[in-house]
Design an enzyme around this catalytic site. Sequence first.
Site, PDB file in Angstrom:
ATOM      1  N   LYS A 116       0.813  -1.226   0.000  1.00  0.00           N
ATOM      2  CA  LYS A 116       0.000   0.000   0.000  1.00  0.00           C
ATOM      3  C   LYS A 116       0.844   1.272   0.000  1.00  0.00           C
ATOM      4  O   LYS A 116       0.415   2.290  -0.552  1.00  0.00           O
ATOM      5  CB  LYS A 116      -0.980  -0.006   1.175  1.00  0.00           C
ATOM      6  CG  LYS A 116      -1.891  -1.233   1.219  1.00  0.00           C
ATOM      7  CD  LYS A 116      -2.587  -1.513  -0.112  1.00  0.00           C
ATOM      8  CE  LYS A 116      -3.160  -2.927  -0.165  1.00  0.00           C
ATOM      9  NZ  LYS A 116      -3.619  -3.324  -1.505  1.00  0.00           N
ATOM     10  N   GLU A 200      -2.292   7.876   7.697  1.00  0.00           N
ATOM     11  CA  GLU A 200      -3.022   8.775   6.807  1.00  0.00           C
ATOM     12  C   GLU A 200      -3.953   9.634   7.638  1.00  0.00           C
ATOM     13  O   GLU A 200      -4.328   9.252   8.741  1.00  0.00           O
ATOM     14  CB  GLU A 200      -3.908   7.965   5.837  1.00  0.00           C
ATOM     15  CG  GLU A 200      -3.178   7.236   4.760  1.00  0.00           C
ATOM     16  CD  GLU A 200      -4.123   6.429   3.878  1.00  0.00           C
ATOM     17  OE1 GLU A 200      -5.359   6.587   3.994  1.00  0.00           O
ATOM     18  OE2 GLU A 200      -3.617   5.637   3.078  1.00  0.00           O
ATOM     19  N   HIS A 235     -16.381  -4.341   5.863  1.00  0.00           N
ATOM     20  CA  HIS A 235     -15.588  -4.433   4.626  1.00  0.00           C
ATOM     21  C   HIS A 235     -16.154  -5.405   3.602  1.00  0.00           C
ATOM     22  O   HIS A 235     -15.507  -5.722   2.622  1.00  0.00           O
ATOM     23  CB  HIS A 235     -14.122  -4.752   4.930  1.00  0.00           C
ATOM     24  CG  HIS A 235     -13.518  -3.797   5.919  1.00  0.00           C
ATOM     25  ND1 HIS A 235     -13.252  -2.486   5.605  1.00  0.00           N
ATOM     26  CD2 HIS A 235     -13.186  -3.938   7.230  1.00  0.00           C
ATOM     27  CE1 HIS A 235     -12.760  -1.878   6.673  1.00  0.00           C
ATOM     28  NE2 HIS A 235     -12.718  -2.729   7.672  1.00  0.00           N
ATOM     29  N   ARG A 291      -7.697  -7.160 -10.287  1.00  0.00           N
ATOM     30  CA  ARG A 291      -8.511  -8.338 -10.627  1.00  0.00           C
ATOM     31  C   ARG A 291      -9.845  -7.876 -11.202  1.00  0.00           C
ATOM     32  O   ARG A 291     -10.178  -6.691 -11.126  1.00  0.00           O
ATOM     33  CB  ARG A 291      -8.796  -9.137  -9.350  1.00  0.00           C
ATOM     34  CG  ARG A 291      -9.556  -8.298  -8.319  1.00  0.00           C
ATOM     35  CD  ARG A 291     -10.075  -9.085  -7.132  1.00  0.00           C
ATOM     36  NE  ARG A 291     -10.997  -8.284  -6.332  1.00  0.00           N
ATOM     37  CZ  ARG A 291     -10.650  -7.471  -5.347  1.00  0.00           C
ATOM     38  NH1 ARG A 291      -9.381  -7.312  -5.014  1.00  0.00           N
ATOM     39  NH2 ARG A 291     -11.577  -6.782  -4.686  1.00  0.00           N
TER      40      ARG A 291
END
Length: 503
Positions: A116, A200, A235, A291
């Site tokens: 990430k 972040e 999620h 994907r």
Amino acid sequence: MIRSLLIANRGEIAVRIVRAARELGIRSVAVYSEPDRLAPHVLEADAAYRLGPASSSQSYLSVERLLGVARAAGVEAVHPGYGFLAERAHFAAAVRDAGLVFVGPTPETIQAMGDKTEARRRMRDAGVPIVPGLVDPVADADAALAAAEEIGYPVLLKAAAGGGGKGMRVVVEPEELPRSFDAARREALAAFGDGSVYLERYLDRPRHVEIQILGDTQGHVVHLGERECSIQRRHQKLVEECPSPALTPELRAAMGQAAARAGEAVGYVGAGTVEFLYQDGAFFFLEMNTRIQVEHPVTELVTGLDLVAWQLRIASGEALSFTQEDVTLKGHAIECRITSEDPYRGFLPSTGTVTHLQVPSGPGVRWDGGIQAGFEVSLHYDPLLAKLIVYAPTRGAAIARMARALDELVVRGVDTSAPFHRRVMDEPDFRQGALSIRYVEEHPDLLNGGGDEEVLRAAAVAAALLEDEDRQRHRTPRITASQGPGSTTPSAWRRGGRPWTDA
Ligand code: MV4
């Protein structure tokens, strides 16, 4: 064009890939674990090979067994679907090293986007807006404190190897940072074998809006509009739509251009998704998914493009036959993920045999399913049974169409998420497009329904008695079919909806 394809997956996406392959004249080879031997993806493919017992590690996650089948079946290419090995760079590399075509981007792209902080560095360098914060992991809690001071609280600690929310910690004030840092580190190490953590700025009520991209081996990248995916729980996405009710044409173009730049920056080949958080008119890169995604059908319906067919054409070396200017969005599509989970018991997984299945149909309705009557739902795999997708000229018409389709759907034998979806279609904030990633937690009533069988039975008896009493009072016929607006028919009991009467 590749002539044969191994599908290294199961369920609805394996069926979806078989369908695209068949239309392109490509021979499809399915694989299955023992309990899946009679699953739809096995029955519909041109050939099928057993991998092993139920456990994923001995079946759909076994690179060795998959490559063994590829060799035995003599296929030219491998499609990974989503989940399982789809975003494992080592699998893409193993397929390539076996002399086969991997349907997807290069191992290098997969690897880079899986990290990430690496992804954030690449995006920053490409001029794609990223969430304010670091682009490298922090060494210790003191370094994290110093960085948080710069970024401004609240901050979000994230795992560099992460995704899916594991190893994430919101930190509101400096006092709690050291403990949260240790916790995030431990969780990241346990989940990914890598304890690297970065920071972040925390966005407290964003939408999740993502852009579909396609890249060919000639270096062209196009974007295919956005998907609004804010309705999720833990999620897991529950409802997706295209277009997003939040975007203006200007924002869509800006976000789309940023996504195409993101794809170009990493030499993207195939179908991919660039995820953004959108809040207060600004959007920020979150992650790139290398994907085909579960929710790709809403993009297909609104763009008129077959994304899985394009994956296969691109893998065959074909160039995109259209440019960015040729891509237009028309109408509105909504997808509901029908899972074997009970929304009234905290989405508790439900297992058992599907004893009866009635699939919705009619205008603008698409069912991408991986089950049939007689299919046994176990806890071995993901609970996604099927996707119900609708298409209509406007968002309002699509909502009405989804409600109608959900009313037609009957799944017996296992509990499903469908009652939750049906309630969402009636919920005022959803209907207004007022969404954020907190939508489900902010609408707890969507999860308080149903009740147990006995309560339902008692309610049905009470309803029948009331109807009978009503009938005697008004001397109306017992059979009370809907007679449209203005009807004063006192009752019309039906599955999943209010009676259509003014009474
Ligand atoms: C965020 C965020 C708020 N602020 N980053 C969750 C999983 C991972 N892929 C990124 N996630 C988030 N990152 C900042 N700076 C909120 C989330 C988040 C989320 C994002 C997309 C979809 C659903 C979500 C649910 C909870 C948190």
